[in-house]
Scaffold this motif. Structure first.
Motif: not given
Length: 121
Positions: A99-104, A110-113
């Motif tokens: 869940k922490s990874l999902v939040q990250w 958007e920035a990664i995209t």
């Protein structure tokens, strides 16, 4: 430097690479999150919730998660047989980290995209 090279060279005995390889595939994390959300599901119920996964891939994923002790499979002696899947204690202990990874991922998607698009230019 030499110790670092040895530390990362043996993938079979590296906990991070070995464990993350098993549940870091395309489907395992999603199956774990679905089971966390619903607690107990039958195969077809999982398949309906993740409709983009093939039945074969779901079966392979569930077997892998069961082999690692992250998912429990319970078969009831009925006709027709009824099989249910649920998270094991080990699987449940992994959920807060997922869940922490999902939040990250949600916060940075958007920035990664944008970075990917800029990189392709």
């Amino acid at each position: 430097m030499e110790n670092s090279e040895k530390k990362f060279a043996d993938s079979e005995n590296c906990p991070v690479r070995n464990v993350l390889d098993r549940f870091g595939d395309k489907w395992s994390t999603l199956v774990l999150l679905v089971l966390d959300d619903t607690k107990v599901l039958r195969f077809n119920e999982i398949h309906k919730m993740i409709d983009t996964i093939s039945q074969k891939m779901l079966a392979v994923t569930l077997k892998s998660l069961e082999a690692d002790g992250l998912v429990l499979r319970t078969q009831y002696p009925e006709i027709p047989p009824r099989v249910e899947y649920t998270l094991s204690e080990r699987g449940a202990s992994l959920i807060p980290h997922i869940k922490s990874l999902v939040q990250w991922a949600n916060a940075n998607f958007e920035a990664i995209t944008q970075s990917r698009a800029a990189y392709k230019k």
